[in-house]
Design a protein around this motif. Structure first.
Motif, PDB file in Angstrom:
ATOM      1  N   ALA A   1      -4.418   2.000   7.410  1.00  0.00           N
ATOM      2  CA  ALA A   1      -4.570   0.603   7.829  1.00  0.00           C
ATOM      3  C   ALA A   1      -3.980   0.386   9.217  1.00  0.00           C
ATOM      4  O   ALA A   1      -4.567  -0.320  10.052  1.00  0.00           O
ATOM      5  CB  ALA A   1      -3.911  -0.327   6.818  1.00  0.00           C
ATOM      6  N   GLY A   2      -2.831   0.999   9.485  1.00  0.00           N
ATOM      7  CA  GLY A   2      -2.213   0.878  10.809  1.00  0.00           C
ATOM      8  C   GLY A   2      -3.091   1.480  11.887  1.00  0.00           C
ATOM      9  O   GLY A   2      -3.245   0.910  12.974  1.00  0.00           O
ATOM     10  N   ASP A   3      -3.690   2.625  11.593  1.00  0.00           N
ATOM     11  CA  ASP A   3      -4.597   3.282  12.543  1.00  0.00           C
ATOM     12  C   ASP A   3      -5.822   2.414  12.802  1.00  0.00           C
ATOM     13  O   ASP A   3      -6.253   2.253  13.945  1.00  0.00           O
ATOM     14  CB  ASP A   3      -5.011   4.652  11.996  1.00  0.00           C
ATOM     15  CG  ASP A   3      -5.888   5.409  12.971  1.00  0.00           C
ATOM     16  OD1 ASP A   3      -5.455   5.610  14.128  1.00  0.00           O
ATOM     17  OD2 ASP A   3      -7.016   5.787  12.574  1.00  0.00           O
TER      18      ASP A   3
ATOM     19  N   PRO B   1       0.835  -1.201   0.000  1.00  0.00           N
ATOM     20  CA  PRO B   1       0.000   0.000   0.000  1.00  0.00           C
ATOM     21  C   PRO B   1       0.871   1.251   0.000  1.00  0.00           C
ATOM     22  O   PRO B   1       2.005   1.238   0.484  1.00  0.00           O
ATOM     23  CB  PRO B   1      -0.808  -0.123   1.290  1.00  0.00           C
ATOM     24  CG  PRO B   1      -0.083  -1.097   2.135  1.00  0.00           C
ATOM     25  CD  PRO B   1       0.708  -1.979   1.212  1.00  0.00           C
ATOM     26  N   ASP B   2       0.312   2.318  -0.545  1.00  0.00           N
ATOM     27  CA  ASP B   2       1.051   3.573  -0.519  1.00  0.00           C
ATOM     28  C   ASP B   2       1.138   4.040   0.939  1.00  0.00           C
ATOM     29  O   ASP B   2       0.405   3.544   1.803  1.00  0.00           O
ATOM     30  CB  ASP B   2       0.382   4.606  -1.435  1.00  0.00           C
ATOM     31  CG  ASP B   2      -1.023   4.946  -0.992  1.00  0.00           C
ATOM     32  OD1 ASP B   2      -1.153   5.693  -0.005  1.00  0.00           O
ATOM     33  OD2 ASP B   2      -1.975   4.468  -1.635  1.00  0.00           O
TER      34      ASP B   2
END
Length: 193
Positions: free
Chosen positions: A125-127, A117-118
């Motif tokens: 996504a991490g959040d 992913p950019d």
């Protein structure tokens, strides 16, 4: 009339003389030129192609054929026969090496792009993972265990029921309540921002 074979040349000037005769279609001069150039061409091609002897032999064969078929293009004022021959050898080797590289059509270029992913998508996504982990921590232990085994480890409801010493129907209920609570917690958190 007896035709005498042409002896191999002893000096570069002899190669130029042979090449002039080859330009006139003299096959015996060409045979002498082949004997003079073949060995050095094979060594050059072999080294250039990384020790691929069969490919080197193919390259030399094509280069010698070009000496014959393109003899009229040779110009002694622009360089030696040996230099022209070496240039043909090197160009053929480079062409062969380029041909080995996979060529990708422009319409297939998207396949070469990284599937990672950019940075923005990775941050989102991490959040999301962090919010979900925080919400999971607030679930009761049985719901958290059921969600982890079902979604995290891929166990079936029957397998989870066996581990938790309950029925598959009870696991289904645990999973339903856990999903509903997670959805509510994540929605409340999103609204509070």
């Amino acid at each position: 009339m007896t035709v005498q074979p042409v002896p191999p040349p002893k000096a570069p000037d002899d190669l130029a003389g042979l090449m002039l005769r080859v330009q006139d279609g003299d096959r015996l001069a060409f045979a002498a030129l082949v004997r003079a150039l073949e060995g050095s061409g094979l060594r050059l091609a072999d080294r250039t192609l990384g020790g691929d002897r069969a490919a080197a032999e193919d390259v030399v064969q094509v280069a010698l054929t070009r000496l014959w078929t393109m003899a009229d293009r040779f110009d002694a004022a622009r360089g030696s026969v040996g230099g022209w021959y070496r240039r043909i050898i090197v160009n053929l080797c480079l062409d062969r090496q380029r041909a080995k590289r996979p060529m990708v059509a422009i319409e297939d270029a998207h396949d070469l792009a990284s599937h990672a992913p950019d940075p923005e998508a990775a941050a989102i996504a991490g959040d999301t993972r962090a919010r979900l982990a925080a919400a999971m921590a607030r679930l009761n232990e049985r719901q958290r265990a059921a969600i982890q085994m079902f979604h995290g480890e891929g166990l079936s409801m029957a397998e989870i029921a066996e581990v938790m010493e309950t029925t598959p129907k009870a696991v289904e209920g645990l999973l339903g309540r856990a999903r509903m609570e997670l959805k509510t917690m994540l929605a409340e958190e999103a609204m509070s921002e």
